[in-house]
Motif scaffolding. Sequence first.
Motif, PDB file in Angstrom:
ATOM      1  N   ASN A 166       0.901  -1.282   0.018  1.00 43.36           N
ATOM      2  CA  ASN A 166       0.010  -0.005   0.094  1.00 43.36           C
ATOM      3  C   ASN A 166       0.919   1.279  -0.089  1.00 43.36           C
ATOM      4  O   ASN A 166       0.437   2.217  -0.794  1.00 43.36           O
ATOM      5  CB  ASN A 166      -0.997  -0.080   1.126  1.00 43.36           C
ATOM      6  CG  ASN A 166      -2.080   1.054   1.074  1.00 43.36           C
ATOM      7  OD1 ASN A 166      -2.100   1.856   0.142  1.00 43.36           O
ATOM      8  ND2 ASN A 166      -3.091   0.696   1.988  1.00 43.36           N
ATOM      9  N   LEU A 167       2.107   1.187   0.924  1.00 39.90           N
ATOM     10  CA  LEU A 167       2.888   2.478   0.684  1.00 39.90           C
ATOM     11  C   LEU A 167       3.403   2.704  -0.427  1.00 39.90           C
ATOM     12  O   LEU A 167       3.578   3.816  -1.065  1.00 39.90           O
ATOM     13  CB  LEU A 167       3.846   2.031   2.006  1.00 39.90           C
ATOM     14  CG  LEU A 167       4.799   3.185   2.184  1.00 39.90           C
ATOM     15  CD1 LEU A 167       3.859   4.509   2.697  1.00 39.90           C
ATOM     16  CD2 LEU A 167       5.550   2.994   3.364  1.00 39.90           C
ATOM     17  N   LYS A 168       3.830   1.397  -1.228  1.00 36.41           N
ATOM     18  CA  LYS A 168       4.628   1.548  -2.538  1.00 36.41           C
ATOM     19  C   LYS A 168       3.689   2.116  -3.572  1.00 36.41           C
ATOM     20  O   LYS A 168       4.028   2.960  -4.445  1.00 36.41           O
ATOM     21  CB  LYS A 168       5.103   0.208  -3.101  1.00 36.41           C
ATOM     22  CG  LYS A 168       6.269  -0.286  -2.202  1.00 36.41           C
ATOM     23  CD  LYS A 168       6.694  -1.455  -3.057  1.00 36.41           C
ATOM     24  CE  LYS A 168       7.930  -2.168  -2.147  1.00 36.41           C
ATOM     25  NZ  LYS A 168       8.250  -3.481  -2.578  1.00 36.41           N
ATOM     26  N   LYS A 169       2.150   1.847  -3.519  1.00 38.09           N
ATOM     27  CA  LYS A 169       1.204   2.470  -4.287  1.00 38.09           C
ATOM     28  C   LYS A 169       0.980   3.949  -4.060  1.00 38.09           C
ATOM     29  O   LYS A 169       0.887   4.790  -4.782  1.00 38.09           O
ATOM     30  CB  LYS A 169      -0.056   1.919  -4.231  1.00 38.09           C
ATOM     31  CG  LYS A 169      -0.132   0.558  -4.801  1.00 38.09           C
ATOM     32  CD  LYS A 169      -1.752  -0.137  -4.536  1.00 38.09           C
ATOM     33  CE  LYS A 169      -1.638  -1.451  -5.407  1.00 38.09           C
ATOM     34  NZ  LYS A 169      -3.013  -2.111  -5.106  1.00 38.09           N
ATOM     35  N   THR A 170       1.401   4.373  -2.722  1.00 41.83           N
ATOM     36  CA  THR A 170       0.693   5.527  -2.076  1.00 41.83           C
ATOM     37  C   THR A 170       1.921   6.559  -2.432  1.00 41.83           C
ATOM     38  O   THR A 170       1.599   7.892  -2.804  1.00 41.83           O
ATOM     39  CB  THR A 170       0.254   5.737  -0.681  1.00 41.83           C
ATOM     40  OG1 THR A 170      -0.518   4.786  -0.622  1.00 41.83           O
ATOM     41  CG2 THR A 170      -0.137   7.118  -0.196  1.00 41.83           C
ATOM     42  N   MET A 171       3.131   6.331  -2.246  1.00 36.74           N
ATOM     43  CA  MET A 171       4.308   7.205  -2.189  1.00 36.74           C
ATOM     44  C   MET A 171       4.551   7.788  -3.591  1.00 36.74           C
ATOM     45  O   MET A 171       4.732   9.123  -3.853  1.00 36.74           O
ATOM     46  CB  MET A 171       5.475   6.367  -1.867  1.00 36.74           C
ATOM     47  CG  MET A 171       5.706   6.210  -0.342  1.00 36.74           C
ATOM     48  SD  MET A 171       5.505   7.718   0.584  1.00 36.74           S
ATOM     49  CE  MET A 171       6.882   8.800   0.127  1.00 36.74           C
ATOM     50  N   PRO A 172       4.384   7.192  -4.935  1.00 38.06           N
ATOM     51  CA  PRO A 172       4.445   7.776  -6.128  1.00 38.06           C
ATOM     52  C   PRO A 172       3.389   8.805  -6.359  1.00 38.06           C
ATOM     53  O   PRO A 172       3.483   9.793  -6.884  1.00 38.06           O
ATOM     54  CB  PRO A 172       4.284   6.641  -7.118  1.00 38.06           C
ATOM     55  CG  PRO A 172       4.683   5.430  -6.410  1.00 38.06           C
ATOM     56  CD  PRO A 172       4.392   5.698  -4.695  1.00 38.06           C
ATOM     57  N   ALA A 173       2.195   8.472  -5.774  1.00 41.39           N
ATOM     58  CA  ALA A 173       1.052   9.393  -6.122  1.00 41.39           C
ATOM     59  C   ALA A 173       1.254  10.823  -5.396  1.00 41.39           C
ATOM     60  O   ALA A 173       1.224  11.799  -5.663  1.00 41.39           O
ATOM     61  CB  ALA A 173      -0.496   8.693  -5.515  1.00 41.39           C
ATOM     62  N   LEU A 174       1.982  10.423  -4.198  1.00 44.11           N
ATOM     63  CA  LEU A 174       2.252  11.740  -3.046  1.00 44.11           C
ATOM     64  C   LEU A 174       3.345  12.323  -3.774  1.00 44.11           C
ATOM     65  O   LEU A 174       3.190  13.702  -3.970  1.00 44.11           O
ATOM     66  CB  LEU A 174       2.353  11.094  -1.680  1.00 44.11           C
ATOM     67  CG  LEU A 174       3.140  12.061  -0.845  1.00 44.11           C
ATOM     68  CD1 LEU A 174       1.979  13.245  -0.656  1.00 44.11           C
ATOM     69  CD2 LEU A 174       3.625  11.534   0.483  1.00 44.11           C
TER      70      LEU A 174
END
Length: 133
Positions: free
Chosen positions: A86-94
Amino acid sequence: LRASYQITNKVLTKFYIKVNDGEDVVKAQCDDIKTLGKASAVEVNVDEDSLPKEVGIDVVDDQTTVLMDIKGLVDYGVEIKKLEKNLKKTMPALQNLEKKMKAAGYEEKASADLKAQNAEKLTGLQKKVADIN
């Protein structure tokens, strides 16, 4: 939240809800939340020190986070992998949103509505990352 941890409806869990605004409204709905969430109890804006160490987290929006006591109910190795994913998905978006908002000309060219939407989205993503970490 229960489904993401594969907790059956027969098992009652305790929920903690953190809200920045509208605490009275949430407290007034605690019985409904308890019934619909199959909870043994629902507490609102509990002191951080009073929260159990083993909680499942769902960031609803930039104002609301739901935590569920999962002690003894889940396989932590599997859950850690889910959080990392989930963090790997969220970090690029952020990072992409931050880059877009810092780009030259963003302040001048972007509409007020877009700026407000992006600011809200940024706050939500930052909160999600902070809660995962």
